[in-house]
Scaffold this active site. Structure first.
Site, short mmCIF file in Angstrom:
data_model
loop_
_atom_site.label_atom_id
_atom_site.label_comp_id
_atom_site.label_asym_id
_atom_site.label_seq_id
_atom_site.Cartn_x
_atom_site.Cartn_y
_atom_site.Cartn_z
CG ASP A 234 -1.88 19.44 1.25
OD1 ASP A 234 -1.90 18.48 0.47
OD2 ASP A 234 -1.93 19.32 2.48
CB SER B 27 -9.39 -18.06 -8.65
OG SER B 27 -8.82 -18.27 -7.42
CE LYS C 179 -2.54 -16.00 -3.68
NZ LYS C 179 -3.52 -15.21 -2.97
CD GLU D 35 -4.75 -8.87 -4.42
OE1 GLU D 35 -5.07 -9.09 -5.61
OE2 GLU D 35 -5.14 -9.58 -3.48
CB CYS E 145 -16.55 2.45 34.32
SG CYS E 145 -14.85 3.01 34.16
CB CYS F 278 -14.02 7.95 33.60
SG CYS F 278 -13.13 6.41 33.84
S1 IVH Z 1 -1.85 -13.27 -10.83
C1 IVH Z 1 -5.30 -15.84 -13.07
N1 IVH Z 1 -0.20 -12.14 -9.20
O1 IVH Z 1 -4.25 -13.69 -5.69
C2 IVH Z 1 -5.06 -15.12 -11.83
N2 IVH Z 1 -2.38 -12.60 -8.41
O2 IVH Z 1 -5.53 -16.33 -5.31
C3 IVH Z 1 -3.84 -14.31 -11.98
N3 IVH Z 1 -2.79 -11.86 -6.12
O3 IVH Z 1 -7.14 -13.17 -7.60
C4 IVH Z 1 -3.50 -13.66 -10.73
N4 IVH Z 1 -0.79 -11.02 -5.75
O4 IVH Z 1 -6.13 -11.17 -6.35
C5 IVH Z 1 -1.44 -12.62 -9.35
N5 IVH Z 1 1.40 -11.11 -7.87
C6 IVH Z 1 0.17 -11.57 -8.03
C7 IVH Z 1 -0.81 -11.51 -7.01
C8 IVH Z 1 -2.07 -12.05 -7.25
C9 IVH Z 1 -1.99 -11.23 -5.25
C10 IVH Z 1 -4.18 -12.30 -5.85
C11 IVH Z 1 -5.15 -11.98 -6.95
C12 IVH Z 1 -5.78 -13.28 -7.34
C13 IVH Z 1 -5.52 -14.09 -6.11
C14 IVH Z 1 -5.53 -15.57 -6.47
#
Ligand code: IVH
Length: 665
Positions: A38, A83, A116, A172, A405, A428
């Protein structure tokens, strides 16, 4: 300071701060204390204020420089953010593998399996190495420009040494389990609806319009790919190393697999180990490693054919709602808590679950005796997800919030904009006890022997009405209490007396002001030399302090406006509790400014206890010995760290000397 020396000093400070951000946020190996960090930041803020022409967009000060926005602008993603398709078992994964195999027409291929992360997908755009903007996924084509909020995340580099003029990095944003609990505690105290899980908390945080409020949330990121990877890279695994070298935070749990069986093994391993992580994962992501093969496989309109998600099963259990308790916190908020027929759920027996608030009770239409489905929210706090209505007894009574209460019978009130019902009687007994327990707790005034049971006795016997009264207690008051012998009474009086010498920041923290945790208390103690000047500061002045925000400002102002609180403060002052900042940093303590390394086994303390004692006395813990180490505490079988310390001539103390030191606050 003239402009050219200021320029040099500013550049040096920026380098230092960036280095420590990296050590702290990516490598989890801090070398300096928060206080020292800081000081660097404040010095930089001051210099940039004096020389506004020298402020650059990637200066660390720009992380919280954003102003509240009226709304988010929309940005178009240069490459769509797709996705992933989901799989739920081994057979699905093998089917995916067969599709890949067929698509690649007999070529050999490898997979990368990674965690994930359960958070929010974002894209970060770097132009000529500078973070230009950051956006949410949105509908995959257009997202919200949340640059100001993303800049508050310290693990996102503001500038990178990239060979490409344009680079889009994807990842993410998530909230750790620990931060999620802390955030919900605050929400609870404030009468706000809590977040259901860390993902919602991360998403809610990124949607806030005031970046200063986002900065409070301690969000983090793991990056997992790029929009269009540079041509110099051929494989995903290699790309992850490239991103790591650029200073991005890449999840270390990533495995290069030769075939789908290896992928399945790795997925199964993490299904077992997921609770060991400090953040939530909802499955695994499996990707074909080679970029050329990824291109060959291509994508459908919504997901790539070269990657798939393997989702872990949700962990739920059915049980019976026995009764509901209405528990009261120190801010008067009443929380319904379910008592359940004990049931096994992901590694522990669950017999209680939070029902959050009245709205949730109504939404779930809970009745006594209901069969309910419970789930661990963010795998941490069990909660009731839904009721199996078909199993309900016809005569079952609905669960309703009490009107008064449950402790002091004051009619409960629901304030505008809040979901919580509150007992507004500050006297209280439940609130009184809660505030005193907090005051005496470890992280606060650390009064040994003053736990919930003793507080209960003292309040019930009307020996104390608030924590200010603790300092008038005499031994003779304590002796008649149940299970209070001569020795415990003496010890308690001594512990109360000793607490008067606690540093000022601890006193500020122990007041129990909503939003003021230890970090904010330290910040306040640093900025205000004594309690009077803190009390006189308004919301605005406090909100502007680096690292704090409007919520803290408002809460501190409200606290000092309350006459009841001022009376308690008067009692503390009269008793001689420290009301002044004792050091220039506000940290105080025997380990002030020191970086301490613990090595070997200690008899009287666990590692965590020893670390906490050091931190609470102003020190900082490091796991390895370097020339930045100030002190080494060596227990039995200390090993190589001790040898290294001896070589570097660093002071080494044993457990006995350590115990002597911690006797001083
Ligand atoms: S690769 C084409 N790698 O999962 C999409 N996604 O259900 C490539 N996510 O939208 C995504 N960890 O937000 C990838 N190691 C990872 C991930 C990851 C979390 C999320 C991401 C994506 C969603 C898909």
């Amino acid at each position: 300071m003239d402009r050219s020396s200021a320029q040099k000093e500013i550049a040096r400070l920026r380098r230092e701060i960036k280095k420590h951000d990296r050590l702290y946020y990516e490598l989890a190996r801090p070398e300096i204390s928060d206080g020292e960090y800081d000081l660097l930041m404040h010095r930089l803020i001051d210099l940039e204020k004096q020389h506004p022409g020298l402020v650059l967009p990637d200066s660390p000060t720009q992380r919280v420089a954003g102003k509240p926005l009226p709304g988010f602008a929309q940005v178009k993603h240069p490459a769509p953010m797709l996705s992933l398709d989901n799989t739920y078992n081994e057979d699905d994964l093998r089917e995916f593998d067969q599709r890949v195999c067929k698509g690649l027409g007999g070529q050999s291929y490898r997979y990368v399996a990674e965690l994930k992360i359960d958070g929010v997908a974002v894209a970060l755009f770097y132009h000529q190495g500078l973070l230009q903007y950051g956006a949410t996924r949105g509908d995959g084509t257009m997202g919200d420009d949340i640059s100001a909020n993303l800049k508050t995340i310290r693990s996102i580099p503001l500038s990178i040494d990239a060979p490409e003029p344009e680079l889009e990095v994807r990842g993410e944003v998530y909230l750790s389990k620990k931060e999620f609990v802390r955030l919900n505690d605050i929400k609870q105290q404030e009468g706000q609806a809590p977040f259901a899980n860390p993902r919602n908390a991360a998403a809610g945080s990124l949607k806030q319009l005031d970046p200063r409020a986002v900065a409070q949330r301690k969000l983090s990121i793991f990056v997992y790919g790029m929009g269009r990877p540079p041509e110099s890279l051929d494989q995903h695994y290699q790309a992850m190393n490239f991103l790591k070298d650029l200073g991005f935070k890449v999840n270390p749990n990533i495995e290069l697999c030769q075939d789908i069986s290896q992928v399945i093994d790795y997925c199964k391993q993490w299904e077992q180990k997921r609770d060991d992580l400090d953040y939530e994962i909802d499955g695994m992501v499996i990707k074909v490693d080679s970029y050329a093969q990824q291109r060959q496989l291509g994508a459908t309109s919504h997901s790539p054919r070269w990657a798939i998600a393997y989702k872990f099963p949700a962990r739920q259990a059915a049980t019976i709602l026995r009764s509901v308790e209405f528990s009261l916190g120190r801010t008067g908020v009443v929380t319904p808590v379910a008592n359940l027929e004990p049931v096994q759920l992901s590694g522990s027996v669950v017999s209680r679950a939070t029902l959050h608030n009245d709205d949730e009770l109504k939404r779930k239409d809970l009745h006594y005796g209901d069969t309910v489905i419970i789930e661990k929210a963010g795998e941490i706090i069990p909660q009731v997800v839904r009721v199996l209505i078909e199993k309900r007894d016809k005569k079952a009574r609905p669960v309703v919030m009490p009107q008064d209460c449950p402790v002091c019978r004051t009619p409960l009130r629901r304030l505008e904009g809040e979901v919580a019902w509150r007992c507004e009687n500050v006297s209280c007994p439940a609130q009184v006890k809660g505030r005193i327990e907090h005051f005496a707790s470890r992280g606060a005034m650390d009064i040994d022997g003053l736990g919930p049971a003793v507080v209960e006795l003292l309040v019930n016997k009307e020996l104390i009405g608030d924590f200010g009264d603790l300092y008038n207690l005499r031994k003779a008051d304590l002796l008649p209490l149940e299970r209070m012998g001569e020795k415990s009474a003496d010890n308690l009086i001594t512990a109360i007396e000793k607490s008067k010498g606690n540093p000022f920041w601890r006193v500020v923290y122990s007041l129990g002001i909503i939003h003021v945790g230890t970090q904010a208390a330290r910040e306040l103690a640093k900025r205000f030399e004594d309690m009077d000047s803190l009390a006189a500061a308004g919301c605005q002045e406090i909100s502007n302090i680096y690292g704090l925000g409007p919520a803290v400002g408002q809460s501190v102002e409200n606290f000092f406006r309350n006459t009841q609180n001022l009376k308690v403060l008067q009692k503390l002052k009269r008793a001689g509790v420290s009301m002044k900042s004792d050091t220039s940093t506000g940290y105080g303590g025997v380990f002030s400014g020191m970086t301490v390394v613990l090595t070997g086994g200690l008899e009287g303390y666990t590692r965590e206890q020893a670390a906490e004692l050091i931190i609470s006395r102003g020190g900082n813990i490091s796991s390895s010995v370097s020339n930045k180490t100030s002190l080494v505490v060596a227990g039995s079988d200390p090993g190589s760290k001790m040898q290294k310390a001896q070589k570097l001539g660093i002071k080494i103390i044993d457990e006995k000397e350590f115990t002597e030191m911690v006797k001083n606050i």
